[in-house]
Design an enzyme around this catalytic site. Sequence first.
Site, mmCIF file in Angstrom:
data_model
loop_
_atom_site.group_PDB
_atom_site.id
_atom_site.type_symbol
_atom_site.label_atom_id
_atom_site.label_comp_id
_atom_site.label_asym_id
_atom_site.label_seq_id
_atom_site.Cartn_x
_atom_site.Cartn_y
_atom_site.Cartn_z
ATOM 1 N N ASP A 63 0.830 -1.204 0.000
ATOM 2 C CA ASP A 63 0.000 0.000 0.000
ATOM 3 C C ASP A 63 0.866 1.256 0.000
ATOM 4 O O ASP A 63 2.072 1.194 0.313
ATOM 5 C CB ASP A 63 -0.951 0.008 1.212
ATOM 6 C CG ASP A 63 -0.249 -0.315 2.529
ATOM 7 O OD1 ASP A 63 0.990 -0.251 2.587
ATOM 8 O OD2 ASP A 63 -0.947 -0.620 3.508
ATOM 9 N N ASN A 124 -7.453 -2.015 14.207
ATOM 10 C CA ASN A 124 -8.856 -2.326 13.883
ATOM 11 C C ASN A 124 -8.966 -3.575 13.010
ATOM 12 O O ASN A 124 -10.027 -3.853 12.461
ATOM 13 C CB ASN A 124 -9.527 -1.129 13.195
ATOM 14 C CG ASN A 124 -8.847 -0.755 11.877
ATOM 15 O OD1 ASN A 124 -7.901 -1.410 11.457
ATOM 16 N ND2 ASN A 124 -9.331 0.294 11.243
ATOM 17 N N HIS A 126 -7.200 -4.150 10.202
ATOM 18 C CA HIS A 126 -6.914 -3.996 8.771
ATOM 19 C C HIS A 126 -5.626 -4.715 8.392
ATOM 20 O O HIS A 126 -4.720 -4.869 9.209
ATOM 21 C CB HIS A 126 -6.904 -2.513 8.343
ATOM 22 C CG HIS A 126 -5.733 -1.692 8.744
ATOM 23 N ND1 HIS A 126 -5.853 -0.488 9.398
ATOM 24 C CD2 HIS A 126 -4.392 -1.862 8.572
ATOM 25 C CE1 HIS A 126 -4.650 0.030 9.595
ATOM 26 N NE2 HIS A 126 -3.744 -0.787 9.108
ATOM 27 N N GLU A 131 -9.618 -1.600 5.196
ATOM 28 C CA GLU A 131 -10.248 -1.249 6.467
ATOM 29 C C GLU A 131 -11.482 -2.122 6.726
ATOM 30 O O GLU A 131 -12.001 -2.759 5.792
ATOM 31 C CB GLU A 131 -10.662 0.230 6.428
ATOM 32 C CG GLU A 131 -9.504 1.207 6.254
ATOM 33 C CD GLU A 131 -8.702 1.422 7.548
ATOM 34 O OE1 GLU A 131 -8.672 0.524 8.414
ATOM 35 O OE2 GLU A 131 -8.087 2.495 7.685
HETATM 36 C C1 GLP Z 1 -0.391 0.612 8.650
HETATM 37 C C2 GLP Z 1 -0.079 -0.119 7.323
HETATM 38 C C3 GLP Z 1 -0.252 -1.584 7.473
HETATM 39 C C4 GLP Z 1 0.373 -2.006 8.776
HETATM 40 C C5 GLP Z 1 -0.467 -1.500 9.915
HETATM 41 C C6 GLP Z 1 0.159 -1.677 11.275
HETATM 42 O O1 GLP Z 1 -1.305 1.616 8.566
HETATM 43 N N1 GLP Z 1 -0.777 0.314 6.178
HETATM 44 O O2 GLP Z 1 0.311 -2.259 6.360
HETATM 45 O O3 GLP Z 1 0.429 -3.405 8.860
HETATM 46 O O4 GLP Z 1 -0.920 -0.208 9.679
HETATM 47 O O5 GLP Z 1 1.110 -0.721 11.521
HETATM 48 P P1 GLP Z 1 2.138 -0.788 12.740
HETATM 49 O O6 GLP Z 1 3.071 -1.891 12.437
HETATM 50 O O7 GLP Z 1 2.811 0.545 12.724
HETATM 51 O O8 GLP Z 1 1.328 -1.027 13.956
#
Ligand code: GLP
Length: 223
Positions: A63, A124, A126, A131
């Site tokens: 992404d 959440n 995702h 989402e």
């Molecule tokens: C982000 C990314 C995801 C990631 C998630 C967790 O927004 N788009 O690919 O897995 O949220 O992030 P973190 O590892 O900082 O908790």
Amino acid sequence: MEIKILKSYKELSSTVADIVETQIKEHPLTKLGLPTGSTPFGMYEEIVNRKLDWSLVITFNLDVYLMNVNHPESYQNYMRKNLFDRTNIFPDHSHFPFRPFSAFEDKIEGSMGIDLCILGIGTNGHIAFNEPGSSFKTRTRVVNLSEQTIEDNSRFFGSVDDTPKQAITMGLETIMESKKIVLMANGDHKLNILNMAMNGEVTEDVPASVLQNHDNVEVFYCD
Ligand code: GLP
């Protein structure tokens, strides 16, 4: 689904790095799906230190924010800093979701698909930026980020106002076509959603629960 509990962030990082290393050594022409966020920092550090040969590896990031790619917090910059500039990967071999999205999807398909996809999980539920409420049939597209995600990710941007509100993400169906998937999660605040996703109802309200429908997934957690 089994959630493998690891003792430390270091062990989480090295365990996933081991899987990536084995994949690249056994299949130099590997296609990887790659995550961003804070969880994979240690895993990228480990991988870089192993001095692998990336000359034949092809990567697809999961992404990107809809924002200026030159911003220090863009995922393009993140990947350059944490991995690409520190390996011998060819610039032409690393892909971020691009328009038209069908061409990005064709690029994945044309390379015979993703062999190993590494995922994090949002608070959440995702995965990538799919989402809650995302259909399991989704493919690469533009999405509006949820309030929770914007709030969570504002730590990288200084304020909610300065945090991007939209992104381009691989879809859940795109991710599920990966031959093998590894999900890594770090921190107490992820445990509840991780349990719901792996052992609760398979529902579009918890996007990561779609992984229960895949037959080659490993899940690693440390607190
Ligand atoms: C982000 C990314 C995801 C990631 C998630 C967790 O927004 N788009 O690919 O897995 O949220 O992030 P973190 O590892 O900082 O908790």
